[in-house]
Motif scaffolding. Structure first.
Motif, PDB file in Angstrom:
ATOM      1  N   ALA A  27       0.834  -1.213   0.000  1.00 48.58           N
ATOM      2  CA  ALA A  27       0.000   0.000   0.000  1.00 48.58           C
ATOM      3  C   ALA A  27       0.861   1.253   0.000  1.00 48.58           C
ATOM      4  N   LEU A  28       1.976   1.230   0.710  1.00 48.49           N
ATOM      5  CA  LEU A  28       2.841   2.404   0.775  1.00 48.49           C
ATOM      6  C   LEU A  28       3.571   2.658  -0.544  1.00 48.49           C
ATOM      7  N   GLN A  29       3.615   1.664  -1.397  1.00 49.19           N
ATOM      8  CA  GLN A  29       4.225   1.876  -2.712  1.00 49.19           C
ATOM      9  C   GLN A  29       3.337   2.720  -3.613  1.00 49.19           C
ATOM     10  N   THR A  30       2.034   2.694  -3.361  1.00 45.73           N
ATOM     11  CA  THR A  30       1.090   3.352  -4.272  1.00 45.73           C
ATOM     12  C   THR A  30       0.284   4.476  -3.620  1.00 45.73           C
ATOM     13  N   ILE A  52       8.313  -2.121   7.567  1.00 45.49           N
ATOM     14  CA  ILE A  52       8.278  -0.960   6.664  1.00 45.49           C
ATOM     15  C   ILE A  52       9.699  -0.495   6.365  1.00 45.49           C
ATOM     16  N   LEU A  53      10.534  -0.447   7.399  1.00 47.42           N
ATOM     17  CA  LEU A  53      11.918  -0.019   7.199  1.00 47.42           C
ATOM     18  C   LEU A  53      12.652  -0.934   6.218  1.00 47.42           C
ATOM     19  N   SER A  54      12.339  -2.233   6.279  1.00 45.64           N
ATOM     20  CA  SER A  54      13.049  -3.182   5.415  1.00 45.64           C
ATOM     21  C   SER A  54      12.800  -2.923   3.935  1.00 45.64           C
ATOM     22  N   SER A  55      11.705  -2.200   3.631  1.00 39.91           N
ATOM     23  CA  SER A  55      11.382  -1.929   2.228  1.00 39.91           C
ATOM     24  C   SER A  55      11.930  -0.588   1.744  1.00 39.91           C
ATOM     25  N   LEU A  56      12.565   0.165   2.650  1.00 40.35           N
ATOM     26  CA  LEU A  56      13.090   1.472   2.279  1.00 40.35           C
ATOM     27  C   LEU A  56      14.523   1.365   1.777  1.00 40.35           C
ATOM     28  N   ASP A 122      12.717  22.446  10.454  1.00 41.51           N
ATOM     29  CA  ASP A 122      12.941  22.062   9.059  1.00 41.51           C
ATOM     30  C   ASP A 122      11.698  21.368   8.522  1.00 41.51           C
ATOM     31  N   ALA A 123      10.847  22.139   7.852  1.00 42.04           N
ATOM     32  CA  ALA A 123       9.568  21.600   7.371  1.00 42.04           C
ATOM     33  C   ALA A 123       9.762  20.522   6.309  1.00 42.04           C
ATOM     34  N   THR A 124      10.955  20.414   5.755  1.00 43.99           N
ATOM     35  CA  THR A 124      11.169  19.396   4.725  1.00 43.99           C
ATOM     36  C   THR A 124      11.378  18.007   5.327  1.00 43.99           C
ATOM     37  N   LEU A 125      11.677  17.933   6.642  1.00 42.40           N
ATOM     38  CA  LEU A 125      11.998  16.651   7.280  1.00 42.40           C
ATOM     39  C   LEU A 125      13.007  15.876   6.415  1.00 42.40           C
ATOM     40  N   ASP A 126      14.095  16.529   6.129  1.00 42.66           N
ATOM     41  CA  ASP A 126      15.108  15.970   5.243  1.00 42.66           C
ATOM     42  C   ASP A 126      15.579  14.602   5.737  1.00 42.66           C
ATOM     43  N   GLY A 127      15.558  13.620   4.842  1.00 40.98           N
ATOM     44  CA  GLY A 127      16.009  12.270   5.170  1.00 40.98           C
ATOM     45  C   GLY A 127      14.919  11.363   5.701  1.00 40.98           C
ATOM     46  N   VAL A 128      13.753  11.924   6.022  1.00 44.39           N
ATOM     47  CA  VAL A 128      12.641  11.131   6.571  1.00 44.39           C
ATOM     48  C   VAL A 128      11.720  10.729   5.423  1.00 44.39           C
ATOM     49  N   SER A 129      11.416   9.439   5.354  1.00 45.40           N
ATOM     50  CA  SER A 129      10.537   8.945   4.293  1.00 45.40           C
ATOM     51  C   SER A 129       9.113   8.718   4.780  1.00 45.40           C
ATOM     52  N   ILE A 130       8.972   8.284   6.035  1.00 48.63           N
ATOM     53  CA  ILE A 130       7.649   7.916   6.549  1.00 48.63           C
ATOM     54  C   ILE A 130       7.502   8.435   7.975  1.00 48.63           C
ATOM     55  N   VAL A 131       6.322   8.994   8.269  1.00 50.75           N
ATOM     56  CA  VAL A 131       5.967   9.397   9.630  1.00 50.75           C
ATOM     57  C   VAL A 131       4.793   8.535  10.076  1.00 50.75           C
ATOM     58  N   ILE A 132       4.980   7.831  11.186  1.00 46.52           N
ATOM     59  CA  ILE A 132       3.946   6.945  11.719  1.00 46.52           C
ATOM     60  C   ILE A 132       3.357   7.580  12.976  1.00 46.52           C
ATOM     61  N   PHE A 133       2.046   7.698  13.004  1.00 44.60           N
ATOM     62  CA  PHE A 133       1.337   8.192  14.188  1.00 44.60           C
ATOM     63  C   PHE A 133       0.692   6.996  14.882  1.00 44.60           C
ATOM     64  N   ASP A 134       1.310   6.530  15.967  1.00 42.50           N
ATOM     65  CA  ASP A 134       0.803   5.351  16.661  1.00 42.50           C
ATOM     66  C   ASP A 134      -0.187   5.749  17.759  1.00 42.50           C
ATOM     67  N   GLU A 135      -1.099   4.831  18.067  1.00 40.81           N
ATOM     68  CA  GLU A 135      -2.133   5.043  19.089  1.00 40.81           C
ATOM     69  C   GLU A 135      -2.845   6.388  18.868  1.00 40.81           C
ATOM     70  N   PHE A 136      -3.210   6.613  17.618  1.00 41.13           N
ATOM     71  CA  PHE A 136      -3.767   7.904  17.265  1.00 41.13           C
ATOM     72  C   PHE A 136      -5.148   8.125  17.890  1.00 41.13           C
ATOM     73  N   HIS A 137      -5.775   7.062  18.356  1.00 38.36           N
ATOM     74  CA  HIS A 137      -7.109   7.202  18.950  1.00 38.36           C
ATOM     75  C   HIS A 137      -7.098   8.100  20.188  1.00 38.36           C
ATOM     76  N   GLU A 138      -5.952   8.285  20.812  1.00 35.66           N
ATOM     77  CA  GLU A 138      -5.909   9.136  22.000  1.00 35.66           C
ATOM     78  C   GLU A 138      -6.165  10.597  21.652  1.00 35.66           C
ATOM     79  N   ARG A 139      -5.925  10.958  20.388  1.00 39.89           N
ATOM     80  CA  ARG A 139      -6.259  12.286  19.858  1.00 39.89           C
ATOM     81  C   ARG A 139      -5.783  13.420  20.770  1.00 39.89           C
ATOM     82  N   SER A 140      -4.545  13.342  21.204  1.00 38.87           N
ATOM     83  CA  SER A 140      -3.983  14.452  21.961  1.00 38.87           C
ATOM     84  C   SER A 140      -3.827  15.646  21.037  1.00 38.87           C
TER      85      SER A 140
END
Length: 887
Positions: A27-30, A52-56, A122-140
């Motif tokens: 899914a992350l490929q497309t 996920i990291l193994s595919s980067l 640095d809004a470009t997040l240089d070098g970062v490919s993926i941002v994961i938001f875990d336990e997002f249901h807490e909605r802080s």
């Protein structure tokens, strides 16, 4: 280290999330965004980031957000363990005041505020490919902000950046629609959990005792470790004390490791098992937290008493029993007062489900819910996003630092409340962090770089101004000036600010015994440091040290000057500068609110204080928890504003015109203004009419009411005349259109109720009509009608009456054959015929019929009551009289 998805899934084949790993990578490929749901224990937080990291490609990084520091540490440690490494190599973590990363790190587990600062830098997040938001249901609020900023960066400058949302319980459909993302679900692994409900709902004040007794009961009946959910540290400590003293558990304390906490961080039993009891909450040291969540050794059992910190993310292996109080602490922000306070509230059903699930991760379990089945129907299905009720000042500052002056322009999942954003901007402007257009200022940029609330950041950064203010010509009180010149340097003041910041952010160690004196606590903290025995001050001392490191200053352990403490607090809470009132212990804040100190509290002896901590409920007088004395002469132009107050004072009933020196709403001095702009004064009077106009002018006078009623009556009869609206309500709301012309006389403006009530209001209203309209009203609705005696009787145009009323003594109408009419003879008046004593005797619109019939019945009564008066048998031929006429 090189590894593949297959390597990881093979190693973690027992985790249900391994079954969706390939689908996630595909899914992350497309897609640029992806939503993943998986029940607790499925391995989504540890397994999926590695696959996920193994595919980067080489050098590409993943940032993974966790809502809590404990979860961030544990998840990073678990992933490193899967890879056979230590934390800080391929997998590391960064939380507030703690970091374990290296140049080799490719997965960084962060708490949410860390990512926000990264995006600001640095809004470009240089070098970062993926941002994961875990336990997002807490909605802080931090996770919502981090997601909004990440999406903004993704849309504008990083279209290749991928976003992954992961949670156990979440509104997946809504989020998928907002992010245009597919959903991948893991079935997870969950064993059945048997539910037990209480016979009656528990009073929150008794929850620790009820939880302790239920825990003892569960310990006897069931196997496995026990996890107890309580709302906060105070209840945890009480429950811990009750369990440690319980005869039923046969507990003896065995060489506890205190780590300077009371009660000890855990206790052990000697029979029939080894039993350890651990508290678990955010303020515990990382060592104590790790010990609480570590697996029990063979032959051991443990009880963990936790806040909601243990609901999700972290794994406490071996838990088979959950005791759920059904309560949690929630920060409630009152936008009206600008203050936040902790409140114990009932949890939502999704939280209850999360807690219950902790009992079914390794085997069948049991969950004791300390509320009734009936009351469960009153619980909300989902928790509210924190952004709907939180203090938005940190969020608005971070948004401004990101470069967006309008917080509402970001791609939010839940839009922040407009009132909350407005209050936040007001606060940030008062702190000097943003300008009137919402753009960040130079000092605002420095504030945003510090990992604390803008108030605390402003206090730390204010210290340079405090130590240099004398060179800028700002007056300091003599005592304070002497203290600064003899014993204070920039480093001294900054160090004091760091100590105050740490104290305000943590639980108050002297809350039960120290009154409200903030300086007393600072002296105790410094005394503990001098002795090298921090004890219960250890965590506060550690945080203060972190702030000193960031502020590039040294430790200072001399007793602080109380006035200096108050001045620093004023920089953080300018609206909480307070002046004593006439009531003992009573103070009024610069914000205008009232607060109260205990009359026996030593701080109440000071005329001025700066309040660092208080509780203020809507409609109630606030209660002060921490404060320090303040000399208002120490406050520079940042606090003291000179304003021209030209306004309507309802109590005095006049326009007040004075030049004032103020700290917020607190008056320092005043002097009259003699050259106020006349047009401004007129405008203020007209504006006051909208609120107080009924008492400002003589609206209830008969003449005024008659003019209004006549014009209103003709307007109703003849809409084609288009007469103006002269109702009181309309005239008050449009005073600026007609009143200014009458306000100035002899070069001065009438600006008091006494002067305004002398104005001829009836004439003013009549003159609002053009001359032609006046002529029409006079013709169609005359003010008087002449009767046979020659008297001109006023016509009463009554509101709501079908016809105007002519109240006249019957004797004056002898000889009047027909009923008088108005509106060009179209509308007969209603004649209210009166006795000689002006008492009504008859109402009629048909005078001719009255003379022929009813008059003779009325005549009998009038002859009896007024025998000296003339009551003819033929009234149409009789002479009309005003008074007594002899027979």
């Amino acid at each position: 280290m090189t590894f593949s998805t297959q390597d990881i899934t093979k190693k973690c084949a027992s985790l249900p999330a391994s079954l969706i790993a390939d689908d996630v990578n595909s899914a992350l490929q497309t897609h640029h965004s992806l939503v993943i749901t998986a029940p607790p224990g499925a391995g989504k937080s540890t397994l999926l980031p590695l696959t996920i990291l193994s595919s980067l490609g080489d050098g590409e990084k993943i940032l993974m957000l966790e809502p809590r520091r404990l979860a961030a540490r544990q998840i990073a440690e678990r992933m490193a363990q899967i890879l056979g490494e230590t934390v800080g190599e391929t997998v590391g973590y960064r939380v507030r005041f703690e970091s374990k990363v290296s140049k080799r790190t490719r997965i960084e587990v962060l708490t949410e505020g860390i990512l926000t600062r990264m995006l600001v830098d640095d809004a470009t997040l240089d070098g970062v490919s993926i941002v994961i938001f875990d336990e997002f249901h807490e909605r802080s609020i931090n996770s919502d902000l981090a997601l909004a900023l990440t999406r903004q960066a993704q849309e504008i400058i990083r279209p290749d950046l991928k976003v992954v949302i992961m949670s156990a319980t979440i509104d997946a459909c809504g989020i998928c629609a907002a992010l245009k993302a597919p959903l991948i679900e893991s079935e997870g692994r969950m064993f059945p959990v048997e539910l037990h409900y209480a016979d009656e709902d528990t009073d929150p004040r008794d929850i620790a005792a009820v939880a302790a007794s239920t825990t003892i009961e569960a310990y006897k009946k069931h196997e496995g470790d026990i996890l107890v959910f309580l709302p906060g540290q105070a209840e945890i400590e009480r429950c811990f004390e009750l369990l440690s003293n319980s005869q039923h558990l046969n507990i003896t304390i065995s060489t506890p490791q205190h780590l300077n906490t009371t009660p000890p961080h855990h206790i052990t039993t000697t029979t029939p098992h080894h039993l350890t009891i651990h508290p678990l909450y955010g303020n515990l040291s990382p060592e104590n937290q790790r010990r609480a969540i570590a697996p029990s050794a063979p032959g051991e059992r443990k009880i963990v008493i936790a806040t909601p910190i243990a609901e999700t993310s972290i794994t406490i292996e071996g838990v088979r029993v959950v005791i759920d109080s059904g309560l949690c602490r929630q920060v409630v922000f009152d936008a009206r007062t600008g203050l936040s306070h902790l409140q114990t509230v009932r949890i939502s059903m999704d939280m209850a489900t999360q807690r219950m699930g902790r009992a079914g991760r390794v085997a069948e379990g049991v969950c004791y819910r300390l509320w009734t089945k009936a009351s469960e129907h009153l619980m909300a299905e989902q928790r509210k996003p924190e952004i709907e009720e939180a203090d938005l000042a940190p969020m608005v500052l971070d948004t401004a630092a990101f470069g967006e002056s309008d917080a509402e322009a970001l791609p939010w999942l839940t839009m922040p409340p407009r009132a909350g954003v407005f209050k936040a901007k007001e606060l940030l402007m008062s702190l000097g962090a943003i300008d009137e257009n919402g753009n960040i200022t130079p000092i605002g940029k420095r504030m945003a770089a510090l990992p604390c609330h803008p108030r605390i950041a402003r206090m730390i950064l204010a210290t340079t101004n405090l130590t240099t203010s004398t060179s800028q010509g700002v007056h300091l009180s003599q005592v304070h000036q002497q203290h600064l010149t003899t014993s204070t340097s920039h480093h001294h003041t900054t160090s004091l600010a760091c100590d105050i910041a740490a104290l305000l952010e943590e639980k108050d160690p002297l809350s039960e015994t120290g009154g409200t004196d903030l300086t007393l606590r600072l002296s105790a903290l410094r005394a503990a440091r001098r002795k090298g025995q921090p004890g219960r001050w250890q965590r506060i001392a550690k945080i203060a040290a972190e702030y000193r490191r960031m502020a590039h200053t040294d430790e200072e352990n001399r007793d602080p000057a109380p006035m200096e403490v108050g001045l620093l607090v004023a920089h953080a809470y300018p609206e909480r500068i307070a002046r004593s009132t006439n009531n003992i212990g009573g103070y009024r804040l610069a914000s205008g609110a009232n607060v109260q100190l205990d009359a026996t509290d030593q701080q109440s002896a000071h005329s001025w204080i700066a309040i660092a901590s208080l509780h203020s409920a809507p409609g109630a007088t606030g209660r002060v928890f921490l404060a320090a004395p303040l000399d208002p002469e120490d406050l520079n132009a940042e606090f003291v504003k000179e304003v021209d107050n030209i306004s309507w004072d309802t109590k005095q009933g006049c326009v007040v015109m004075q030049r004032e020196q103020r700290i917020g709403k607190l008056m320092l001095s005043e002097k009259p203004i003699h050259d106020a702009d006349k047009e401004q004064v007129k405008s203020i009077v007209c504006e006051a009419m909208k609120k107080d106009g009924l008492t400002m002018m003589a609206w209830s006078e008969k003449a005024v009411e008659q003019v209004q009623r006549r014009v209103t009556q003709v307007a109703a009869w003849h809409p084609e005349l288009a007469l103006p609206d002269v109702s009181t309500e309309h005239l008050l709301s449009t005073a600026a259109d007609w009143l200014p012309f009458y306000l100035e006389e002899g070069g001065r403006v009438k600006s008091s109720v006494q002067e305004l009530r002398k104005l001829n209001l009836a004439e003013i209203i009549w003159n609002l009509l053009p001359y032609e309209a006046q002529q029409e009203v006079d013709r169609l609705a005359p003010t008087h009608i002449e009767v046979p005696t020659g008297s001109r009787i006023r016509i009463d145009y009554r509101t709501g009456a079908e016809a105007p009323v002519l109240s006249v003594r019957l004797q004056e109408c002898f000889g009047m054959e027909r009923t008088p009419c108005v509106d060009d003879g179209k509308r007969p008046v209603l004649m209210e015929l009166l006795s000689p004593g002006f008492k009504p005797v008859q109402l009629t619109q048909d005078l001719a019929s009255f003379w022929q019939g009813t008059y003779f019945e009325v005549r009998k009564e009038l002859r009896r009551r007024y025998p000296k008066h003339y009551w003819p048998e033929n009234p149409l031929e009789a002479e009309a009289v005003r008074g007594v006429k002899r027979k």
